[in-house]
Design an enzyme around this catalytic site. Structure first.
Site, PDB file in Angstrom:
ATOM      1  N   ASN A 154       8.041  -5.672  -1.492  1.00 57.22           N
ATOM      2  CA  ASN A 154       7.979  -4.608  -0.638  1.00 57.22           C
ATOM      3  C   ASN A 154       6.559  -4.505   0.140  1.00 57.22           C
ATOM      4  OD1 ASN A 154       7.967  -2.125   0.956  1.00 57.22           O
ATOM      5  ND2 ASN A 154       8.835  -0.929  -0.497  1.00 57.22           N
ATOM      6  N   HIS A 174      13.064  -2.688   1.571  1.00 54.26           N
ATOM      7  CA  HIS A 174      12.283  -1.374   2.102  1.00 54.26           C
ATOM      8  C   HIS A 174      13.276  -0.454   1.598  1.00 54.26           C
ATOM      9  CE1 HIS A 174       9.436  -3.658   4.510  1.00 54.26           C
ATOM     10  NE2 HIS A 174      10.342  -4.244   4.922  1.00 54.26           N
ATOM     11  N   ALA A 225       3.315  -1.090   4.663  1.00 53.20           N
ATOM     12  CA  ALA A 225       2.900  -1.043   5.851  1.00 53.20           C
ATOM     13  C   ALA A 225       2.370  -2.556   6.170  1.00 53.20           C
ATOM     14  CB  ALA A 225       1.721  -0.361   6.037  1.00 53.20           C
ATOM     15  N   TYR A 271      11.185   8.718   0.909  1.00 53.11           N
ATOM     16  CA  TYR A 271      11.346   7.507   0.122  1.00 53.11           C
ATOM     17  C   TYR A 271      11.952   8.079  -1.322  1.00 53.11           C
ATOM     18  CZ  TYR A 271       8.156   5.491   3.247  1.00 53.11           C
ATOM     19  OH  TYR A 271       7.451   4.893   4.337  1.00 53.11           O
ATOM     20  N   GLU A 310      12.854  -9.588   0.835  1.00 57.10           N
ATOM     21  CA  GLU A 310      12.066  -8.423   1.223  1.00 57.10           C
ATOM     22  C   GLU A 310      12.987  -6.933   1.062  1.00 57.10           C
ATOM     23  OE1 GLU A 310      11.303  -8.966   5.665  1.00 57.10           O
ATOM     24  OE2 GLU A 310      10.536  -6.937   5.718  1.00 57.10           O
ATOM     25  N   ARG A 341      13.652   4.136  12.082  1.00 69.44           N
ATOM     26  CA  ARG A 341      12.319   5.043  12.129  1.00 69.44           C
ATOM     27  C   ARG A 341      11.455   4.559  13.499  1.00 69.44           C
ATOM     28  NH1 ARG A 341       9.696   4.661   6.518  1.00 69.44           N
ATOM     29  NH2 ARG A 341       8.373   6.318   7.520  1.00 69.44           N
ATOM     30  N   PRO A 352       0.795  -1.301  -0.135  1.00 73.39           N
ATOM     31  CA  PRO A 352       0.107   0.091  -0.084  1.00 73.39           C
ATOM     32  C   PRO A 352       0.958   1.325   0.001  1.00 73.39           C
ATOM     33  CG  PRO A 352      -0.078  -1.056   2.294  1.00 73.39           C
ATOM     34  CD  PRO A 352       0.517  -1.920   1.202  1.00 73.39           C
ATOM     35  N   ASN A 353       0.119   2.095  -0.512  1.00 76.26           N
ATOM     36  CA  ASN A 353       0.884   3.644  -0.768  1.00 76.26           C
ATOM     37  C   ASN A 353       2.119   3.850  -1.632  1.00 76.26           C
ATOM     38  OD1 ASN A 353      -1.241   4.880   1.063  1.00 76.26           O
ATOM     39  ND2 ASN A 353      -0.106   3.469   2.506  1.00 76.26           N
ATOM     40  N   HIS A 361       4.522  -4.833   8.785  1.00 76.66           N
ATOM     41  CA  HIS A 361       4.317  -4.695  10.113  1.00 76.66           C
ATOM     42  C   HIS A 361       2.946  -5.375  10.893  1.00 76.66           C
ATOM     43  CE1 HIS A 361       7.665  -2.246   9.207  1.00 76.66           C
ATOM     44  NE2 HIS A 361       6.706  -1.337   8.422  1.00 76.66           N
ATOM     45  N   ARG A 387       5.078  11.024  -2.425  1.00 77.63           N
ATOM     46  CA  ARG A 387       5.016  10.630  -0.938  1.00 77.63           C
ATOM     47  C   ARG A 387       6.281  10.551  -0.278  1.00 77.63           C
ATOM     48  NH1 ARG A 387       4.947   4.442   1.125  1.00 77.63           N
ATOM     49  NH2 ARG A 387       4.050   4.628   3.210  1.00 77.63           N
TER      50      ARG A 387
HETATM   51  C1  DQA Z   1       8.564   0.913   3.674  1.00 78.60           C
HETATM   52  C2  DQA Z   1       8.596   0.951   5.004  1.00 78.60           C
HETATM   53  C3  DQA Z   1       7.258   0.627   5.725  1.00 78.60           C
HETATM   54  O1  DQA Z   1       7.424   1.145   7.054  1.00 78.60           O
HETATM   55  C4  DQA Z   1       6.387   1.733   5.168  1.00 78.60           C
HETATM   56  O2  DQA Z   1       5.027   1.485   5.786  1.00 78.60           O
HETATM   57  C5  DQA Z   1       6.119   1.560   3.840  1.00 78.60           C
HETATM   58  C6  DQA Z   1       7.209   1.642   3.162  1.00 78.60           C
HETATM   59  C7  DQA Z   1       9.730   1.111   2.673  1.00 78.60           C
HETATM   60  O3  DQA Z   1       9.728   0.952   1.517  1.00 78.60           O
HETATM   61  O4  DQA Z   1      10.531   1.763   3.408  1.00 78.60           O
HETATM   62  O5  DQA Z   1       4.917   2.010   3.180  1.00 78.60           O
HETATM   63  O6  DQA Z   1       8.255  -0.535   3.378  1.00 78.60           O
END
Ligand code: DQA
Length: 148
Positions: A75, A101, A78, A24, A99, A108, A11-12, A81, A19
């Site tokens: 990736n 990120h 959210a 990012y 995985e 963070r 998501p996002n 977690h 964003r």
């Molecule tokens: C993320 C880190 C996550 O904590 C966050 O919710 C994201 C992006 C990253 O790519 O750094 O949406 O996965």
């Protein structure tokens, strides 16, 4: 063996580039896809690249990958977690999982330090920006070559 790799985004991440660019970066997800497709061609891998804001879609793609793919880069954003369901789906996948990120989640908020997905991942890349996706792809290629 298939040379198909699934690269899944949670998501996002469709808003990548817009964003929180201080966290990012300015690259968009389309930029990431373009660069990964170029690298995949170099590594002689086929690539399925997807993003969704819906947990069930990520799970369905993992099930799809189960049938066809030899590796998975994810990736989960959210869902990393929060999602036992994504972890359970990944536990049905029998090939390498990396995985990724973009940010260094360990630097963070504390809630980002826990990853359900890390309980399954064969490798974790965090804090290398969008380059992390390419590193993930390279690692999958290396593991496939070692297994061949
Ligand atoms: C993320 C880190 C996550 O904590 C966050 O919710 C994201 C992006 C990253 O790519 O750094 O949406 O996965």
């Amino acid at each position: 063996m298939s040379r198909l790799v699934y690269m899944l985004n949670g998501p996002n991440l469709n808003l990548l580039g817009k964003r929180q660019p201080h966290i990012y970066g300015h690259e968009t997800l389309a930029d990431v896809e373009r660069d990964c497709r170029a690298l995949a061609a170099e590594l002689k891998l086929d690539l399925v690249f997807q993003q969704s804001n819906r947990e069930y879609e990520i799970i369905d793609w993992i099930h799809e990958a189960r049938e066809t793919a030899c590796g998975l880069v994810i990736n989960p954003a959210a869902f990393t977690h929060t999602s036992v369901a994504v972890l359970d789906a990944l536990n049905t996948f029998d090939h390498p999982v990396i995985e990724v990120h973009i940010s260094n989640v360990h630097k963070r908020e504390e809630f980002r330090h826990r990853s359900f997905v890390s309980l399954r991942a064969d490798g974790v890349i965090a804090g290398c920006g969008t380059l992390g996706y390419q590193l993930g792809l390279r690692r999958i290629a290396q593991l496939l070559d070692q297994a061949a």
